[in-house]
Design a protein around this motif. Sequence first.
Motif, PDB file in Angstrom:
ATOM      1  N   ALA A 145       0.572  -1.477  -0.579  1.00 44.32           N
ATOM      2  CA  ALA A 145      -0.460   0.114  -0.159  1.00 44.32           C
ATOM      3  C   ALA A 145       0.817   1.841  -0.428  1.00 44.32           C
ATOM      4  CB  ALA A 145      -0.992   0.041   1.061  1.00 44.32           C
ATOM      5  N   ASP A 146       0.650   2.221  -0.250  1.00 44.00           N
ATOM      6  CA  ASP A 146       0.701   3.569  -0.013  1.00 44.00           C
ATOM      7  C   ASP A 146       0.609   4.389   1.144  1.00 44.00           C
ATOM      8  OD1 ASP A 146       1.725   6.472  -0.937  1.00 44.00           O
ATOM      9  OD2 ASP A 146       1.171   5.764  -2.783  1.00 44.00           O
ATOM     10  N   ALA A 147       1.613   5.021   1.301  1.00 43.94           N
ATOM     11  CA  ALA A 147       1.974   5.060   2.850  1.00 43.94           C
ATOM     12  C   ALA A 147       0.681   6.870   2.697  1.00 43.94           C
ATOM     13  CB  ALA A 147       2.951   5.926   3.044  1.00 43.94           C
ATOM     14  N   LEU A 148       0.400   7.346   1.212  1.00 43.64           N
ATOM     15  CA  LEU A 148      -0.490   8.590   1.677  1.00 43.64           C
ATOM     16  C   LEU A 148      -1.758   7.963   0.851  1.00 43.64           C
ATOM     17  CD1 LEU A 148       1.387  10.843  -0.896  1.00 43.64           C
ATOM     18  CD2 LEU A 148       1.349  10.358   1.646  1.00 43.64           C
ATOM     19  N   ARG A 149      -2.230   6.630   1.027  1.00 41.55           N
ATOM     20  CA  ARG A 149      -3.632   6.225   0.691  1.00 41.55           C
ATOM     21  C   ARG A 149      -3.882   4.916   2.091  1.00 41.55           C
ATOM     22  NH1 ARG A 149      -4.128   5.226  -5.842  1.00 41.55           N
ATOM     23  NH2 ARG A 149      -3.716   7.386  -6.810  1.00 41.55           N
ATOM     24  N   PRO A 150      -4.493   5.869   2.926  1.00 41.16           N
ATOM     25  CA  PRO A 150      -4.416   4.652   4.380  1.00 41.16           C
ATOM     26  C   PRO A 150      -5.765   3.829   3.660  1.00 41.16           C
ATOM     27  CG  PRO A 150      -5.233   7.087   4.366  1.00 41.16           C
ATOM     28  CD  PRO A 150      -4.636   7.074   2.894  1.00 41.16           C
ATOM     29  N   VAL A 151      -5.178   2.641   4.789  1.00 40.26           N
ATOM     30  CA  VAL A 151      -5.850   1.265   4.324  1.00 40.26           C
ATOM     31  C   VAL A 151      -6.092   0.870   6.051  1.00 40.26           C
ATOM     32  CG1 VAL A 151      -4.464   0.673   2.324  1.00 40.26           C
ATOM     33  CG2 VAL A 151      -3.234   0.048   4.202  1.00 40.26           C
ATOM     34  N   PRO A 180       6.583  12.936   0.930  1.00 40.64           N
ATOM     35  CA  PRO A 180       7.044  14.064   1.680  1.00 40.64           C
ATOM     36  C   PRO A 180       6.494  14.584   3.392  1.00 40.64           C
ATOM     37  CG  PRO A 180       6.023  14.579  -0.582  1.00 40.64           C
ATOM     38  CD  PRO A 180       6.017  12.657  -0.602  1.00 40.64           C
ATOM     39  N   LEU A 181       6.828  15.318   3.615  1.00 42.28           N
ATOM     40  CA  LEU A 181       5.885  14.958   5.255  1.00 42.28           C
ATOM     41  C   LEU A 181       4.863  15.443   5.344  1.00 42.28           C
ATOM     42  CD1 LEU A 181       9.037  15.065   7.856  1.00 42.28           C
ATOM     43  CD2 LEU A 181       7.772  13.096   6.511  1.00 42.28           C
ATOM     44  N   ASP A 182       4.627  16.853   5.262  1.00 47.11           N
ATOM     45  CA  ASP A 182       3.905  17.444   5.582  1.00 47.11           C
ATOM     46  C   ASP A 182       2.278  16.626   4.159  1.00 47.11           C
ATOM     47  OD1 ASP A 182       4.635  19.300   6.655  1.00 47.11           O
ATOM     48  OD2 ASP A 182       4.590  21.127   4.853  1.00 47.11           O
ATOM     49  N   GLU A 183       2.794  16.136   3.187  1.00 46.21           N
ATOM     50  CA  GLU A 183       2.389  15.165   2.397  1.00 46.21           C
ATOM     51  C   GLU A 183       1.079  13.889   3.360  1.00 46.21           C
ATOM     52  OE1 GLU A 183       2.346  13.979  -1.134  1.00 46.21           O
ATOM     53  OE2 GLU A 183       3.780  16.270  -1.549  1.00 46.21           O
ATOM     54  N   LEU A 184       2.646  13.215   4.164  1.00 42.72           N
ATOM     55  CA  LEU A 184       2.185  12.444   4.962  1.00 42.72           C
ATOM     56  C   LEU A 184       0.631  12.058   6.309  1.00 42.72           C
ATOM     57  CD1 LEU A 184       2.886   9.528   5.730  1.00 42.72           C
ATOM     58  CD2 LEU A 184       4.546  10.189   7.081  1.00 42.72           C
ATOM     59  N   ALA A 185       1.304  13.766   6.656  1.00 39.63           N
ATOM     60  CA  ALA A 185       0.487  14.177   7.985  1.00 39.63           C
ATOM     61  C   ALA A 185      -1.221  14.842   7.168  1.00 39.63           C
ATOM     62  CB  ALA A 185       1.091  15.625   8.225  1.00 39.63           C
ATOM     63  N   ASP A 186      -1.225  15.131   6.193  1.00 38.60           N
ATOM     64  CA  ASP A 186      -2.392  14.936   5.420  1.00 38.60           C
ATOM     65  C   ASP A 186      -3.443  14.134   5.102  1.00 38.60           C
ATOM     66  OD1 ASP A 186      -2.508  18.241   5.762  1.00 38.60           O
ATOM     67  OD2 ASP A 186      -1.622  17.972   3.921  1.00 38.60           O
ATOM     68  N   ALA A 187      -2.345  13.195   4.706  1.00 35.25           N
ATOM     69  CA  ALA A 187      -2.635  11.539   4.709  1.00 35.25           C
ATOM     70  C   ALA A 187      -3.726  10.968   5.749  1.00 35.25           C
ATOM     71  CB  ALA A 187      -2.158  11.492   3.928  1.00 35.25           C
ATOM     72  N   TRP A 188      -3.103  11.613   6.889  1.00 34.16           N
ATOM     73  CA  TRP A 188      -3.331  10.810   8.193  1.00 34.16           C
ATOM     74  C   TRP A 188      -4.426  11.531   9.355  1.00 34.16           C
ATOM     75  CZ3 TRP A 188      -3.289   5.628   8.322  1.00 34.16           C
ATOM     76  CH2 TRP A 188      -2.711   4.976   6.939  1.00 34.16           C
ATOM     77  N   PRO A 189      -5.264  12.225   8.946  1.00 42.63           N
ATOM     78  CA  PRO A 189      -5.434  13.443   9.609  1.00 42.63           C
ATOM     79  C   PRO A 189      -6.284  13.469  11.149  1.00 42.63           C
ATOM     80  CG  PRO A 189      -7.075  13.271   7.981  1.00 42.63           C
ATOM     81  CD  PRO A 189      -6.871  12.309   7.610  1.00 42.63           C
TER      82      PRO A 189
END
Length: 390
Positions: A145-151, A180-189
């Motif tokens: 899975a992609d870290a930016l797409r929560p599963v 990118p760190l900000d994208e990672l944070a946004d992906a897991w609100p």
Amino acid sequence: MTYEFTLADVAYLRDAAEALAEVDRLPLTGASYLTDVAKARARLGERAGAVLETVLLRRKAVTKVDEPHEWLFTDSALQQATPAPVARLRARRFAGRDVHDVTCSVGVDLAALHAGARLAVGSDLDPVRLAMARHNVPDAALVRADALRPVTRGAAVFADPARRDAAGRRRWRASDFRPPLDELADAWPGADFAVKCAPGMDFAQLPWRGEVELVSLDGQVREACLWSGSLATTGRRATVLRTKGPEWTVTDEEPDHCQVAEVGEWLVDPDGAVVRAGLVRQYAARHGLWQLDERIAYLTGDTPPPGIRAFRVLEDGHYSEKELRKRLRAKEIGRLEILVRGLDIDPNTLRPRLKLRGPNEATVVLTRVGRTPMAFVCEAVLGSELASDP
């Protein structure tokens, strides 16, 4: 060039204990390498490359995992892997929870998380690393899975983004990490999560982080970890680990009343984690030390903290190369450790110009007090000669 593993290699290696043991008996040193490689190829044919690389990586991994002879690695995954004591430290905050390692790679951090978590899930986009993780951490739940797409839902999240580009150069900006760190944070609100990142980066560019923890192991700063949500316990923390000896920590919640005054009997160079975390004053206040200069991390006092390497001041004065050479010659110093902070001096360039001669040894600390360059000639004293725990 490093060996590029395939899924077929991983499938073979999982059941290749005899071949791995046979190659591991070869020295594989600089002098014997070509002969050893020829022997491995004669015995294993096309599988020799995968076996040789695995044996070499396992030998390198002794500082990273507890039983390296059981593990599978790629070279780049091993380089980024967290040393086991640091991984176990971090995993303690996840104990008893469901946790998802969203960049699990070959599973080094996942193994530590799995040991104390209620449920541990690992995911990665690289199919080869994921196959290795299935071998290394067989009881964890693994998914591509992609870290930016929560599963997953409701789990605390851990991430260790890649911090090198294709040429192997380190990345320092949060936007250059993968992901990118900000994208990672946004992906897991709203998730409680922790992100391992480079100690030298600018943490102010990450407003979402709740706590910044700098961790050192045996005197070397190993990582920064950004904690958010309920996993964060303070603003800034420095944690110092030692292979032999107790761990300790200091935070920004501790008193930071620390005066600036002339040198005492001892000089103290705080652990790098303390310096990187901006907690020099808190560390000084805890141990009754003071600063020589409010902008310089060297501390001084009449009693050093126990369990560290400290420097007993023999003499001090204004620094000039000529004067320092004269002082060292008078003391018959033939072996010299040179520590520098706050001055543009290269120890390796300075040392031969000092023309050291004599049977004695010393440490010289070169720094500035205000605008004045200073030299402190010292005797280094090991922590075992002081006490045990700072």
